[in-house]
Design a protein around this motif. Sequence first.
Motif, PDB file in Angstrom:
ATOM      1  N   HIS A  65      68.014   3.841  29.805  1.00  0.00           N
ATOM      2  CA  HIS A  65      67.196   3.979  28.599  1.00  0.00           C
ATOM      3  C   HIS A  65      66.608   5.388  28.500  1.00  0.00           C
ATOM      4  O   HIS A  65      66.514   5.953  27.400  1.00  0.00           O
ATOM      5  CB  HIS A  65      66.069   2.947  28.600  1.00  0.00           C
ATOM      6  CG  HIS A  65      66.552   1.528  28.522  1.00  0.00           C
ATOM      7  ND1 HIS A  65      67.799   1.211  28.042  1.00  0.00           N
ATOM      8  CD2 HIS A  65      65.951   0.354  28.862  1.00  0.00           C
ATOM      9  CE1 HIS A  65      67.947  -0.108  28.086  1.00  0.00           C
ATOM     10  NE2 HIS A  65      66.851  -0.641  28.582  1.00  0.00           N
TER      11      HIS A  65
ATOM     12  N   GLU B 132      69.407   7.653  27.317  1.00  0.00           N
ATOM     13  CA  GLU B 132      69.722   7.439  25.908  1.00  0.00           C
ATOM     14  C   GLU B 132      68.628   8.016  25.006  1.00  0.00           C
ATOM     15  O   GLU B 132      68.924   8.630  23.966  1.00  0.00           O
ATOM     16  CB  GLU B 132      69.887   5.943  25.624  1.00  0.00           C
ATOM     17  CG  GLU B 132      70.155   5.586  24.174  1.00  0.00           C
ATOM     18  CD  GLU B 132      71.443   6.167  23.632  1.00  0.00           C
ATOM     19  OE1 GLU B 132      71.605   6.184  22.396  1.00  0.00           O
ATOM     20  OE2 GLU B 132      72.292   6.605  24.439  1.00  0.00           O
TER      21      GLU B 132
ATOM     22  N   ARG C 109      69.031  11.657  24.830  1.00  0.00           N
ATOM     23  CA  ARG C 109      70.167  11.999  23.964  1.00  0.00           C
ATOM     24  C   ARG C 109      69.761  11.949  22.491  1.00  0.00           C
ATOM     25  O   ARG C 109      70.123  12.821  21.698  1.00  0.00           O
ATOM     26  CB  ARG C 109      71.326  11.036  24.210  1.00  0.00           C
ATOM     27  CG  ARG C 109      72.609  11.402  23.462  1.00  0.00           C
ATOM     28  CD  ARG C 109      73.600  10.262  23.474  1.00  0.00           C
ATOM     29  NE  ARG C 109      73.120   9.147  22.676  1.00  0.00           N
ATOM     30  CZ  ARG C 109      73.205   9.096  21.342  1.00  0.00           C
ATOM     31  NH1 ARG C 109      73.745  10.094  20.675  1.00  0.00           N
ATOM     32  NH2 ARG C 109      72.757   8.051  20.700  1.00  0.00           N
TER      33      ARG C 109
END
Length: 287
Positions: free
Chosen positions: A224, A227, A230
């Motif tokens: 998580h 992500e 990102r």
Amino acid sequence: MIQSMTAYARIEHKAEWGTASWEIRSVNQRYLETYLRLPEHFRNLEPLLRDRLRKRLNRGKIEVNLRYDLADNKTSELQLNQDLAKQLITAANWVKQEAGQGEFNLVDILKWPGVMSGSEQDMDALSKELLGAFDGAIDQFIEARGREGDAIKVMLQTRLDAIVEQVAIVREHMPTIMQWQRDKLINRLAEITGELDPARMEQEMVILAQKMDVAEEMDRLDAHVAETQRILKKGGAQGRRLDFMMQEFNRESNTLASKSISAEITAAAVELKVLIEQMREQIQNVE
């Protein structure tokens, strides 16, 4: 870059005909909502303004205000509809005579729609200038959103780094905690049975290991974090995606707290919840 939904911008446009100023402000909102306050003779610009806002913004409650002041040396360019003015004065005098009382203000006659007007050609040119100034105001507004978004991004990255640290703390303590729990179980079984049943002990250890195993939660938290980083790097309108990631973070922290069997893991779970809530509050302002 990510953008905040909270921002303010003001731009002033000066010309021979006078001055005009655009103000744009916004607060967080689930969808895009626009509220326009324009002088009556510029109401025809509303569809164009809304279209420009929709093309460049995705979320937020947007308030737009136009202030317009005509230069003194340009007031003569206004045209008076004498026929309409005469009709209004006649009607006002008749009402006064019939009522037997009351007064009327001549300025109100001039404010009546259609009594005073400028040439259509001049208004078209003026509208074009105002739209150009409005585009400049949107540019400043988006820049302000970006600066606020950069500050939010820094805060989120700091919290993500702190989450990684808490995950590392839990991983560091897990072998010691598992060994302590194993010894505790062996001692308890020894007190109860007198002789340890290897099969029973193995069974109990398997059940205990399943209840205590937080490796999956740690791996998901790491995923998580990656992500979310990102998403922050990608930028743009990412508020909804970031909000979803906060739900995922919460799910793993809740599971970790439910499996806690030591003060260290409990403290880490509590700290994770605090960090996630801090991020969630800021993400509510992200477009």
